[in-house]
Write a protein that holds these residues in place. Structure first.
Motif, PDB file in Angstrom:
ATOM      1  N   TYR A  55       0.836  -1.205   0.000  1.00  0.00           N
ATOM      2  CA  TYR A  55       0.000   0.000   0.000  1.00  0.00           C
ATOM      3  C   TYR A  55       0.872   1.258   0.000  1.00  0.00           C
ATOM      4  O   TYR A  55       1.909   1.290   0.650  1.00  0.00           O
ATOM      5  N   LEU A  82       6.396  -0.664   7.956  1.00  0.00           N
ATOM      6  CA  LEU A  82       5.843   0.677   7.751  1.00  0.00           C
ATOM      7  C   LEU A  82       7.012   1.606   7.456  1.00  0.00           C
ATOM      8  O   LEU A  82       7.891   1.780   8.303  1.00  0.00           O
ATOM      9  N   ARG A 114       3.910   7.734   2.987  1.00  0.00           N
ATOM     10  CA  ARG A 114       4.456   6.505   3.578  1.00  0.00           C
ATOM     11  C   ARG A 114       4.037   5.295   2.761  1.00  0.00           C
ATOM     12  O   ARG A 114       3.108   5.377   1.964  1.00  0.00           O
ATOM     13  N   GLU A 115       4.745   4.198   2.987  1.00  0.00           N
ATOM     14  CA  GLU A 115       4.478   2.965   2.253  1.00  0.00           C
ATOM     15  C   GLU A 115       4.367   1.807   3.242  1.00  0.00           C
ATOM     16  O   GLU A 115       5.005   1.818   4.303  1.00  0.00           O
ATOM     17  N   LEU A 116       3.565   0.844   2.858  1.00  0.00           N
ATOM     18  CA  LEU A 116       3.443  -0.397   3.641  1.00  0.00           C
ATOM     19  C   LEU A 116       3.941  -1.566   2.797  1.00  0.00           C
ATOM     20  O   LEU A 116       3.607  -1.667   1.614  1.00  0.00           O
ATOM     21  N   ASP A 136      -0.018   2.599  13.637  1.00  0.00           N
ATOM     22  CA  ASP A 136       0.366   3.695  12.751  1.00  0.00           C
ATOM     23  C   ASP A 136       1.477   4.535  13.376  1.00  0.00           C
ATOM     24  O   ASP A 136       2.378   4.006  13.993  1.00  0.00           O
ATOM     25  N   GLY A 192       0.603   5.285   0.978  1.00  0.00           N
ATOM     26  CA  GLY A 192      -0.103   6.451   1.508  1.00  0.00           C
ATOM     27  C   GLY A 192       0.452   7.700   0.832  1.00  0.00           C
ATOM     28  O   GLY A 192       1.221   7.598  -0.129  1.00  0.00           O
TER      29      GLY A 192
HETATM   30  C1  Q0Z Z   1      -1.787   1.386   8.587  1.00  0.00           C
HETATM   31  C2  Q0Z Z   1      -0.639   3.536   6.489  1.00  0.00           C
HETATM   32  C3  Q0Z Z   1       0.704   3.547   4.507  1.00  0.00           C
HETATM   33  C4  Q0Z Z   1       1.739   3.657   6.584  1.00  0.00           C
HETATM   34  C5  Q0Z Z   1      -3.003   0.094   7.348  1.00  0.00           C
HETATM   35  N1  Q0Z Z   1      -0.326  -2.346  12.378  1.00  0.00           N
HETATM   36  C6  Q0Z Z   1      -1.134  -2.257  11.277  1.00  0.00           C
HETATM   37  N2  Q0Z Z   1      -1.904  -3.304  10.940  1.00  0.00           N
HETATM   38  C7  Q0Z Z   1      -2.708  -3.243   9.873  1.00  0.00           C
HETATM   39  N3  Q0Z Z   1      -2.794  -2.154   9.097  1.00  0.00           N
HETATM   40  C8  Q0Z Z   1      -2.066  -1.055   9.382  1.00  0.00           C
HETATM   41  C9  Q0Z Z   1      -1.193  -1.078  10.496  1.00  0.00           C
HETATM   42 CL1  Q0Z Z   1      -0.223   0.245  10.954  1.00  0.00          CL
HETATM   43  C10 Q0Z Z   1      -2.244   0.103   8.503  1.00  0.00           C
HETATM   44  N4  Q0Z Z   1      -2.226   2.077   7.540  1.00  0.00           N
HETATM   45  C11 Q0Z Z   1      -1.975   3.461   7.196  1.00  0.00           C
HETATM   46  C12 Q0Z Z   1      -0.553   3.496   5.128  1.00  0.00           C
HETATM   47  C13 Q0Z Z   1       1.844   3.644   5.228  1.00  0.00           C
HETATM   48  C14 Q0Z Z   1       0.524   3.618   7.215  1.00  0.00           C
HETATM   49  F1  Q0Z Z   1       0.812   3.470   3.190  1.00  0.00           F
HETATM   50  N5  Q0Z Z   1      -2.970   1.322   6.770  1.00  0.00           N
END
Ligand code: Q0Z
Length: 308
Positions: free
Chosen positions: A16, A41, A21-23, A230, A18
């Motif tokens: 993903y 993250l 930021r990137e996941l 996050d 953002g």
């Molecule tokens: C955070 C986001 C991005 C950074 C999903 N611990 C977690 N478990 C599941 N999902 C998330 C987290 Cl932090 C989650 N985001 C927002 C998007 C980069 C944070 F591209 N979306």
């Protein structure tokens, strides 16, 4: 707008993007399949202003915000468990990435406000309340609220704007027990943050936090544990104001982005905010001053020296 190309991180798959930021998901070395219970993250050096992600990057911004978030997670650990597993990450993203527990995220942006501004101020001017929370008359831009309030919003898809929710709407989404839990946690986090920041000459006007559920570790009553996820109390998720310049009745200067905003809206930039055009690249001097503000905030809050 050209989306940034995700990094090629061996052993991880990009899941993903953002705004800044990137996941990524770690790949299981044995099977090559993406992990179901961990995420990486990654914070970039990108910066947004006036609803645009700028083409200029701020060197070390991603690392400063990641290290600040990590420090806050530690300061808040007695209030709420957090998603951090490790800061041991690939060298390509050293300092600006965290390995985290993958949670079932709650579909609510949890916003706490200690001062009135932004979307909260607009809601107050129209309704005398913010997200259904009634407020006294006579408040102005930047006024300190009688106490911290919970002003949740929906999580809109990327590019769309989040909408205010009432507490009753949060209850309908997640149930009364969780709604009360995240409300109380959000205001407790903001109050703790302001207690620490005040001693360093910084006000935290408001903050957005996100919570997830960890079904794997139920609490004493057998319910999934609420975990802080996050980023937390960074300048990208919160409004930081220099306390010595706080003056209700006007737009407050931003601790981190004021040089960027002032230059973009000055004649020197040649940019018209209302044009819909992309903002121009920042002059080196604005980039340097802005980097220095992020480092200054990190060092003032944590009492640590930022080492890049
Ligand atoms: C955070 C986001 C991005 C950074 C999903 N611990 C977690 N478990 C599941 N999902 C998330 C987290 Cl932090 C989650 N985001 C927002 C998007 C980069 C944070 F591209 N979306």
């Amino acid at each position: 707008m050209t989306p940034p190309v995700p990094l090629d991180l061996p052993g991880y798959v990009h899941v993903y993007s953002g705004k800044v930021r990137e996941l990524y998901a770690p790949l299981d070395p044995a099977t090559g399949s993406p992990s179901q219970d961990r995420l990486l993250l990654v914070a970039s050096d990108r910066i947004s202003a006036y609803d645009h992600v700028l083409e200029s990057e701020i060197p070390d911004k991603g690392a400063v915000l990641t290290q600040l978030s990590l420090w806050w997670f530690e300061q808040l650990a007695d209030l709420v468990p957090n998603h951090v597993v490790s800061d041991e990450v690939p060298a390509a993203v050293a300092g600006r990435a965290l390995l985290v527990r993958r949670l079932e995220m709650l579909p609510v942006e949890c916003i706490g406000r200690a001062y009135l501004t932004g979307g909260g101020l607009e809601d107050y001017r129209q309704n005398g309340s913010v997200c259904g929370v009634p407020l006294p008359e006579g408040l102005e831009d930047g006024s300190r609220l009688p106490g911290p309030i919970f002003t949740p919003t929906t999580k809109a898809p990327l590019g769309e704007h989040d909408l205010p929710m009432t507490f009753a709407e949060v209850e309908q989404e997640v149930g009364a027990r969780l709604a009360a839990q995240v409300r109380d946690l959000t205001t407790a986090i903001l109050s703790r943050g302001n207690g620490i920041a005040a001693a360093r000459g910084i006000l935290l006007a408001d903050t957005k936090v996100e919570f997830g559920l960890d079904a794997a570790s139920p609490d004493q009553d057998g319910n999934p544990t609420v975990v802080l996820a996050d980023e937390v109390l960074t300048p990208d998720s919160s409004r930081f104001w220099p306390a010595d310049q706080w003056q209700p009745g006007r737009t407050q200067p931003s601790y981190d982005k004021q040089f960027v905003r002032d230059w973009l809206t000055s004649a020197a930039s040649g940019w018209d905010r209302g044009s819909g055009e992309a903002p121009p690249p920042l002059p080196d001097e604005i980039v340097d001053q802005t980097r220095a503000k992020y480092v200054e905030a990190y060092e003032a809050l944590t009492g640590r020296t930022f080492a890049s």
